[in-house]
Motif scaffolding. Structure first.
Motif, PDB file in Angstrom:
ATOM      1  N   ILE A   1     -25.380   7.599  38.632  1.00  0.00           N
ATOM      2  CA  ILE A   1     -24.663   6.928  37.552  1.00  0.00           C
ATOM      3  C   ILE A   1     -23.182   7.207  37.784  1.00  0.00           C
ATOM      4  CG2 ILE A   1     -24.181   6.814  35.072  1.00  0.00           C
ATOM      5  CD1 ILE A   1     -27.057   7.705  34.566  1.00  0.00           C
ATOM      6  N   TYR A   2     -22.379   6.164  37.760  1.00  0.00           N
ATOM      7  CA  TYR A   2     -20.928   6.319  37.883  1.00  0.00           C
ATOM      8  C   TYR A   2     -20.333   5.966  36.525  1.00  0.00           C
ATOM      9  CZ  TYR A   2     -16.662   6.628  40.748  1.00  0.00           C
ATOM     10  OH  TYR A   2     -15.483   7.033  41.323  1.00  0.00           O
ATOM     11  N   GLY A   3     -19.663   6.930  35.898  1.00  0.00           N
ATOM     12  CA  GLY A   3     -19.139   6.670  34.562  1.00  0.00           C
ATOM     13  C   GLY A   3     -17.959   7.548  34.234  1.00  0.00           C
ATOM     14  N   ASN A   4     -17.620   7.605  32.968  1.00  0.00           N
ATOM     15  CA  ASN A   4     -16.562   8.476  32.463  1.00  0.00           C
ATOM     16  C   ASN A   4     -17.135   9.354  31.365  1.00  0.00           C
ATOM     17  OD1 ASN A   4     -14.348   7.658  34.063  1.00  0.00           O
ATOM     18  ND2 ASN A   4     -14.051   5.850  32.788  1.00  0.00           N
ATOM     19  N   LEU A   5     -16.815  10.625  31.423  1.00  0.00           N
ATOM     20  CA  LEU A   5     -17.289  11.577  30.429  1.00  0.00           C
ATOM     21  C   LEU A   5     -16.098  12.246  29.749  1.00  0.00           C
ATOM     22  CD1 LEU A   5     -20.155  13.330  32.446  1.00  0.00           C
ATOM     23  CD2 LEU A   5     -20.345  11.416  30.843  1.00  0.00           C
ATOM     24  N   GLU A   6     -16.107  12.232  28.433  1.00  0.00           N
ATOM     25  CA  GLU A   6     -15.038  12.857  27.663  1.00  0.00           C
ATOM     26  C   GLU A   6     -15.654  13.873  26.708  1.00  0.00           C
ATOM     27  OE1 GLU A   6     -11.532  11.665  24.462  1.00  0.00           O
ATOM     28  OE2 GLU A   6     -12.505  10.104  25.658  1.00  0.00           O
ATOM     29  N   PRO A   7     -15.484  15.149  27.002  1.00  0.00           N
ATOM     30  CA  PRO A   7     -16.096  16.187  26.158  1.00  0.00           C
ATOM     31  C   PRO A   7     -15.599  16.128  24.712  1.00  0.00           C
ATOM     32  CG  PRO A   7     -15.291  17.107  28.219  1.00  0.00           C
ATOM     33  CD  PRO A   7     -14.743  15.714  28.130  1.00  0.00           C
TER      34      PRO A   7
ATOM     35  N   THR B   1     -21.080 -10.380  33.838  1.00  0.00           N
ATOM     36  CA  THR B   1     -19.669 -10.226  33.486  1.00  0.00           C
ATOM     37  C   THR B   1     -19.361  -8.833  32.940  1.00  0.00           C
ATOM     38  OG1 THR B   1     -19.946 -11.017  31.197  1.00  0.00           O
ATOM     39  CG2 THR B   1     -19.584 -12.681  32.904  1.00  0.00           C
ATOM     40  N   GLU B   2     -20.379  -8.044  32.729  1.00  0.00           N
ATOM     41  CA  GLU B   2     -20.211  -6.729  32.115  1.00  0.00           C
ATOM     42  C   GLU B   2     -20.035  -5.670  33.204  1.00  0.00           C
ATOM     43  OE1 GLU B   2     -22.442  -4.701  28.349  1.00  0.00           O
ATOM     44  OE2 GLU B   2     -23.706  -5.212  30.047  1.00  0.00           O
ATOM     45  N   PHE B   3     -18.842  -5.037  33.258  1.00  0.00           N
ATOM     46  CA  PHE B   3     -18.631  -4.043  34.311  1.00  0.00           C
ATOM     47  C   PHE B   3     -18.711  -2.619  33.790  1.00  0.00           C
ATOM     48  CE2 PHE B   3     -14.311  -4.751  32.786  1.00  0.00           C
ATOM     49  CZ  PHE B   3     -13.737  -3.496  32.808  1.00  0.00           C
ATOM     50  N   PHE B   4     -18.747  -2.415  32.471  1.00  0.00           N
ATOM     51  CA  PHE B   4     -19.015  -1.078  31.957  1.00  0.00           C
ATOM     52  C   PHE B   4     -19.772  -1.175  30.636  1.00  0.00           C
ATOM     53  CE2 PHE B   4     -15.442  -1.992  29.276  1.00  0.00           C
ATOM     54  CZ  PHE B   4     -15.583  -1.184  28.157  1.00  0.00           C
ATOM     55  N   ILE B   5     -20.473  -0.088  30.309  1.00  0.00           N
ATOM     56  CA  ILE B   5     -21.292  -0.031  29.097  1.00  0.00           C
ATOM     57  C   ILE B   5     -20.837   1.163  28.270  1.00  0.00           C
ATOM     58  CG2 ILE B   5     -23.622   0.171  28.168  1.00  0.00           C
ATOM     59  CD1 ILE B   5     -24.660  -0.676  30.950  1.00  0.00           C
TER      60      ILE B   5
END
Length: 351
Positions: free
Chosen positions: A220-226, A264-268
């Protein structure tokens, strides 16, 4: 290694272009000369050429000699094909003291147009949006935006300056292969572009072969913000970051595929309350610093992500490395391979 061979291929093409070309680029006042606007191997018989894109189609009646670019990727591809733009955006995120990147600086030097010299492209800031006036000042024959987020209004305004090659379907969703081919068509360098795609894909495959543990590893490639209830977002297969990992032989996790609604959705956006559902062997994210990485591992919700729990978290704070994959192109990817694959391999070993 494969990335080195690719760099030699690009350099050889540059030398040929420089030795045989005589078209002018650089500032609009014509005060400097650099590499040909379309390179030595440009096929003049390729024109006129019509390129389809999200806003219709653009026809170029003759080989462009003055090339301006917007956004990421486009200048890199142009340079990879041996064409020095008359103008290109400053790289703010992930950029260096030149407002550029290591791979772009190296290529500009090969082409005799290093930043700070008289042959260098004009640079303009996109911090506040498209730099219409600065682009117009370069007097371009074509504006490359195959990878960009142009609005219809942006496109119409730029089209009053010069013909525009916009993205094919989705803003910021153009695969690097498609950007390369579209720009190759626009510059009369279709064959060169196809060779560049082939050589870059080969370099990726050969580099990945040195890390067999990546084959079939889910990610999974994403962004995590604690410490944030909305602190998770996941990139879909429509984004260049997951595309790159897939090209390495890795497999996007089912949870991402099943929750992607359309092309068309590049992030969730993903609630941190559901972090435990993000099941994959490896999780890749960007972090601003090492402290944030440490905070992820102890965050009450994010630590429930299986890859975080197993230690298979790739969380690097190098903006330049992040840019090399986020804005993937034939110049940045060989640079990224030597630096990113060891991080992925180490995480895969822990999965």
């Amino acid at each position: 290694m494969a990335p080195t061979r690719l760099r030699r291929l690009v350099a050889a093409a540059a030398i040929t272009a420089l030795s045989l070309s005589a078209c002018s680029t650089g500032p609009a006042d014509g005060g400097s000369d650099a590499a040909s606007g379309a390179g030595a191997s440009a096929d003049a018989g390729a024109f006129p050429v019509t390129i389809d894109h999200a806003f219709g189609e653009t026809t170029l009646t003759e080989q462009p000699e003055r090339v301006a670019t917007v956004s990421w990727v486009n200048a890199d591809v142009s340079l990879a094909l041996g064409v020095v733009p008359v103008g290109m955006p400053t790289d703010t995120y992930g950029g260096n003291e030149n407002g550029s990147t290591p791979w772009k600086d190296a290529r500009l030097e090969e082409l005799g147009a290093a930043i700070g010299t008289e042959n260098a492209p004009a640079q303009y800031s996109e911090t506040d949006g498209i730099a219409f006036d600065d682009i117009a000042a370069t007097n371009p024959d074509v504006i490359l935006a195959a990878y960009s987020g142009l609005s219809r209004e942006d496109y119409d305004t730029l089209s009053k300056i010069a013909p525009v090659v916009a993205y094919p379907e989705v803003a910021y969703g153009t695969a690097w292969q498609d950007s390369t081919r579209m720009i190759g068509d626009a510059l009369g360098l279709s064959d060169d572009a196809e060779q560049l795609v082939t050589e870059t894909e080969q370099a990726i495959a050969e580099a990945a072969a040195e890390y067999p543990q990546l084959e079939g590893t889910t990610f999974i490639y994403g962004n995590l913000e604690p410490a944030s209830a909305d602190g998770v977002s996941i990139y879909t297969a429509n984004d260049n970051r997951p595309r790159f990992l897939s090209e390495l032989g890795m497999v996007q996790a089912d949870v991402v595929t099943e929750n992607t609604k359309d092309s068309t959705e590049f992030f969730i956006p993903w609630s941190a309350e559901r972090a435990d559902e993000l099941d994959s062997d490896v999780f890749v994210t960007w972090v601003p610093d090492g402290a944030t990485r440490d905070a992820i591992s102890v965050d009450p919700l994010l630590k429930q992500i299986p890859a975080v729990e197993s230690g298979a978290l790739v969380a690097d704070s190098d903006n330049t490395l992040t840019l090399s994959v986020s804005a993937a192109n034939p110049l940045s990817l060989p640079w990224a391979l030597d630096r990113f694959l060891p991080l992925l391999g180490e995480a895969a070993d822990k999965a």
